[in-house]
Every structure is written in structure tokens, then in C-alpha cells.
Design a protein around this motif. Structure first.
Motif, PDB file in Angstrom:
ATOM      1  N   UNK A  30       0.785  -1.234   0.000  1.00 56.20           N
ATOM      2  CA  UNK A  30       0.000   0.000   0.000  1.00 56.20           C
ATOM      3  C   UNK A  30       0.819   1.286   0.000  1.00 56.20           C
ATOM      4  N   UNK A  31       2.135   1.217   0.163  1.00 54.55           N
ATOM      5  CA  UNK A  31       2.875   2.473   0.335  1.00 54.55           C
ATOM      6  C   UNK A  31       2.841   3.352  -0.911  1.00 54.55           C
ATOM      7  N   UNK A  32       2.545   2.763  -2.071  1.00 56.43           N
ATOM      8  CA  UNK A  32       2.406   3.550  -3.298  1.00 56.43           C
ATOM      9  C   UNK A  32       0.945   3.664  -3.734  1.00 56.43           C
ATOM     10  N   UNK A  33       0.036   3.532  -2.787  1.00 53.35           N
ATOM     11  CA  UNK A  33      -1.386   3.634  -3.111  1.00 53.35           C
ATOM     12  C   UNK A  33      -1.672   4.995  -3.747  1.00 53.35           C
ATOM     13  N   UNK A  34      -2.594   5.059  -4.717  1.00 54.20           N
ATOM     14  CA  UNK A  34      -2.873   6.339  -5.377  1.00 54.20           C
ATOM     15  C   UNK A  34      -3.608   7.351  -4.514  1.00 54.20           C
ATOM     16  N   UNK A  35      -4.136   6.937  -3.359  1.00 54.00           N
ATOM     17  CA  UNK A  35      -4.958   7.824  -2.527  1.00 54.00           C
ATOM     18  C   UNK A  35      -4.179   8.245  -1.279  1.00 54.00           C
ATOM     19  N   UNK A  36      -4.123   9.556  -1.051  1.00 52.70           N
ATOM     20  CA  UNK A  36      -3.386  10.088   0.094  1.00 52.70           C
ATOM     21  C   UNK A  36      -3.931   9.557   1.418  1.00 52.70           C
ATOM     22  N   UNK A  37      -5.231   9.397   1.516  1.00 49.57           N
ATOM     23  CA  UNK A  37      -5.904   8.877   2.704  1.00 49.57           C
ATOM     24  C   UNK A  37      -5.327   7.520   3.112  1.00 49.57           C
ATOM     25  N   UNK A  38      -5.014   6.693   2.131  1.00 46.47           N
ATOM     26  CA  UNK A  38      -4.437   5.382   2.397  1.00 46.47           C
ATOM     27  C   UNK A  38      -2.961   5.513   2.748  1.00 46.47           C
ATOM     28  N   UNK A  39      -2.243   6.303   1.967  1.00 44.04           N
ATOM     29  CA  UNK A  39      -0.795   6.462   2.217  1.00 44.04           C
ATOM     30  C   UNK A  39      -0.526   7.049   3.595  1.00 44.04           C
ATOM     31  N   UNK A  40      -1.374   7.957   4.033  1.00 42.06           N
ATOM     32  CA  UNK A  40      -1.186   8.550   5.369  1.00 42.06           C
ATOM     33  C   UNK A  40      -1.312   7.477   6.443  1.00 42.06           C
ATOM     34  N   UNK A  41      -2.257   6.556   6.280  1.00 38.94           N
ATOM     35  CA  UNK A  41      -2.388   5.458   7.229  1.00 38.94           C
ATOM     36  C   UNK A  41      -1.150   4.587   7.215  1.00 38.94           C
ATOM     37  N   UNK A  42      -0.613   4.309   6.029  1.00 42.85           N
ATOM     38  CA  UNK A  42       0.603   3.502   5.928  1.00 42.85           C
ATOM     39  C   UNK A  42       1.748   4.175   6.687  1.00 42.85           C
ATOM     40  N   UNK A  43       1.891   5.478   6.499  1.00 44.42           N
ATOM     41  CA  UNK A  43       2.967   6.201   7.185  1.00 44.42           C
ATOM     42  C   UNK A  43       2.778   6.155   8.701  1.00 44.42           C
ATOM     43  N   UNK A  44       1.557   6.341   9.163  1.00 47.70           N
ATOM     44  CA  UNK A  44       1.302   6.279  10.602  1.00 47.70           C
ATOM     45  C   UNK A  44       1.539   4.872  11.148  1.00 47.70           C
ATOM     46  N   UNK A  45       1.192   3.863  10.371  1.00 48.58           N
ATOM     47  CA  UNK A  45       1.436   2.473  10.776  1.00 48.58           C
ATOM     48  C   UNK A  45       2.942   2.231  10.893  1.00 48.58           C
ATOM     49  N   UNK A  46       3.695   2.690   9.895  1.00 53.10           N
ATOM     50  CA  UNK A  46       5.151   2.522   9.945  1.00 53.10           C
ATOM     51  C   UNK A  46       5.724   3.227  11.168  1.00 53.10           C
ATOM     52  N   UNK A  47       5.228   4.413  11.469  1.00 53.53           N
ATOM     53  CA  UNK A  47       5.687   5.152  12.644  1.00 53.53           C
ATOM     54  C   UNK A  47       5.340   4.412  13.928  1.00 53.53           C
TER      55      UNK A  47
END
Length: 369
Positions: free
Chosen positions: A189-206
Motif C-alpha cells: 500500500x505504500x504507493x497507493x494512489x490515494x493520500x488517505x491510504x498512504x497517510x495510514x501507511x505512514x502512521x502504521x510505519x511510525x
């Protein structure tokens, strides 16, 4: 939290009752209606549980408290656009309760699918936690398939619902003990086209960085080697805690190398801060090296605790690049307000600069409450 509590109020529960009565007229739904009339002084989580208990009681009274019957009712309700908003949360919790108590061999997986169907109306990220706790591997096998789902809300649920430290949600020990368990979801998902999804990925990684920094750095390095236009933001946001903690690997991955700098102590606009107030400060950074310096500029506030000791919190200020010989004046105002998340205590405090992980001499000040 008062305004948040009102997200589930009597009017919202009354709408839920009307929708359910249309699709399941054989159920009285009186206990749900009663729950909606008795929400005062309850938190949002307590309201969710209160309404969920009413749902389960009404289903039981009508002889429809088996998972498959309830799931058909909830799926039928999806045909009504009014079946939406925060009252979906108690619906998802009720479905999970019934699925976990069911002897049906497929009800566990079907409940996950039901949450995916409901999550566009309101996220199923809280209810899914109990399914993860009951059988992590069984749940993740389904969740991983959601990373290719056409609905962005379902893709986000795959990442957000499995976060180790999801706000408001119960902790799942397996997600903390096994950081590798959710990495395939993030990789997808880290290259998902939707910012809403990518933001969740970043928060999950954090989140993962709190207890598994090396796994996070290995994952981040792999993403950096196969980026798209948004990967740099995902990594910057996902590594933010490690950068604040001056982790050498995270700093290096973001391009913050050791630098030759001259840094003035922060100059405060007052020596005493009487709450509520803002503390202003400024300082200069000079690049004394022979090449450009890419800098992660943070500052640290050393707060007085109730027991007389201090605790620190690192705040992001800026990321910048200085040419050789360049000097930059930095300014900032920091708010001191009593909040539920931070109670200020009177006494000696300090403000310290941190640049590329290196701490500089602190400046002290006093807080009066």
C-alpha cells in the motif's frame, strides 16, 4: 471529548432504529431506542458499547441473535443511504461479538468481509481489533487481500485497523510482538494512489518504529529503492519519531548527515511563562562546512513533572538545506496551555535545539501556572 461524545447522540440512534426497523420489522428494536435515550454522561466508547448491548438484546429477544441472521440484516440496511455515520460503530461491534460467539466455521471470515462492506459508511478499524486478537493469522490472511480492493476505504482499513498503536483502540499483543506480520500490508500500500491510504501507511510505519526500529528501517530502505512520486513523503512521515529520537539510520535514510555547524543558543522572548501563553524564541544556524548541509531542525522542551523531575518532548521545527557559509535565522512560538493530554506544572523548564540528532546547549525558563 464532549463534542466527540455527541457523535453518537439520540438523533443518530433514532435514525439507526428507523433503518433497522425497515429491514427487520420482526425485531422490536426497543432496547436500541432506549439506549439512545440514555446516553448522557457517557463517553463515545461507552455510548458505542451501550448501543451495541441494545442491538444484541433486541436481536436475542426476537430470536435472531445468530451471526448469519444479524449479518443479513446489516447487509440489507446498507441499501439505505441513512445507514451511515458513527452509529455504524456499535453495529460493527455487535457483528464481531456474534461472530466470535458463533459455531459457524465461516462466520469469522464473513464478519471480516462484513466489516469491509460497512467501512465506507464508517471505519471498521475499531471492531476489527477483537478479530485480530482472537486469531491474528486467520484475520491477516483476509486483510491482506484488501490491499487490492477497489474501494480506498477498504484498503485503508487494511493498514489502519492493524496499526499496533491505533488511537482509541485496544492493543493487540501479537501486532506488537510480531512487527513482520503487517509489513506485507504496508509493502502493498505504500504507493497507493490515494493520500488517505498512504497517510495510514505512514502512521502504521511510525507505530512500528516504537518497538521495531530495525525492521522499519529495512522496510523504508526497500521503499526508497522502489519509490513513486509520493514515497518521500510517506517515508518522512513514517520515520518522524525515529528522526526525533536521533536514530542514525533514520537520519541517514532521510539524507541528514553529520554537519559542521555553528548554532546560537535559543533567545527567548521572556524568562517567565505565565499560563496560558506562547513562548517565542529565535536562533541562528550557520553552515561552517565545505559543502551543502541538509538539516533536520527540531527543538526539545524539558517539562517540569509533578514529582519535581523533568520529562522531554521533541518537536519538529523545519527541514532545510544551507549552502557553505550560509546563516539562517529561525523563529518559533511554542504554546503553553493546560490540556487533558498535557498538564503543566510550575517550575524550571528548558528549551534545547536538536539538529541532525545533535543536541545544543539548552536555555532555561520558568513556568507559572
Amino acid at each position: 471529548m464532549g463534542a466527540m461524545n455527541e457523535l453518537i447522540d439520540r438523533a443518530a440512534v433514532d435514525r439507526l432504529v428507523r433503518v433497522l426497523a425497515d429491514v427487520a420489522p420482526g425485531v422490536a428494536w426497543t432496547r436500541v431506542a432506549g439506549a439512545g435515550a440514555s446516553l448522557d454522561d457517557l463517553s463515545l466508547r461507552e455510548r458505542t458499547d451501550h448501543v451495541s448491548r441494545g442491538l444484541l438484546a433486541d436481536l436475542a429477544a426476537a430470536g435472531e441473535a445468530d451471526y448469519s441472521t444479524a449479518a443479513r440484516t446489516f447487509r440489507s440496511a446498507l441499501r439505505d443511504a441513512a445507514f451511515t455515520g458513527w452509529t455504524i460503530w456499535p453495529v460493527t461491534e455487535s457483528a464481531v461479538t456474534l461472530a466470535l460467539g458463533s459455531a459457524g466455521s465461516d462466520d469469522f471470515e464473513d464478519c471480516l468481509l462484513l466489516l469491509a462492506e460497512l467501512t465506507p459508511r464508517l471505519t471498521g478499524e475499531f471492531a476489527i481489533r477483537r478479530l485480530l486478537a482472537a486469531d491474528l493469522d486467520r484475520a491477516l490472511a483476509v486483510v491482506l487481500t484488501w490491499t487490492a480492493h477497489p474501494d480506498e476505504h477498504v484498503r485503508r482499513l487494511a493498514s489502519e485497523g492493524t496499526r499496533p498503536y491505533l488511537p482509541w483502540a485496544v492493543r493487540i499483543p501479537g501486532l506488537i510482538q510480531r512487527p513482520e506480520a503487517t509489513l506485507p500490508i504496508l509493502d502493498a500500500l505504500y504507493r497507493d494512489p490515494v493520500d488517505y491510504v498512504r497517510r495510514s501507511v505512514a502512521n502504521h510505519l511510525n507505530d512500528l518504529a516504537r518497538h521495531s526500529p530495525e525492521a522499519v528501517l529495512a522496510t523504508a530502505a526497500a521503499w526508497a529503492a522502489a519509490p513513486d512520486a509520493n514515497t518521500s513523503w510517506v517515508l518522512r512521515h513514517g520515520l518522524r519519531t525515529l528522526v526525533k529520537k536521533a536514530h542514525p539510520g533514520a537520519l541517514a535514510l532521510q539524507g541528514f548527515a553529520p554537519a559542521s555547524l555553528a548554532v546560537t543558543p535559543p533567545r527567548l522572548d521572556r524568562d517567565t511563562v505565565t499560563l496560558p501563553a506562547d513562548l517565542g524564541f529565535e536562533f541562528e544556524i550557520s553552515n561552517t562546512g565545505a559543502g551543502p548541509a541538509r538539516l533536520a531542525v527540531d527543538y526539545v522542551v524539558h517539562y517540569m513533572k509533578a514529582n519535581g523531575s523533568q520529562s522531554e518532548k521533541v518537536f519538529k521545527l523545519a527541514a532545510l538545506t544551507l549552502d557553505p557559509g550560509e546563516t539562517r535565522t529561525m523563529t518559533k512560538r511554542h504554546a503553553f496551555r493546560q490540556m487533558t493530554t498535557r498538564v503543566h506544572h510550575p517550575g524550571s523548564h528548558a528549551l534545547e535545539l536538536q539538529i541532525n540528532g545533535v543536541r545544543y546547549a539548552p536555555t532555561e525558563f520558568v513556568v507559572e501556572v
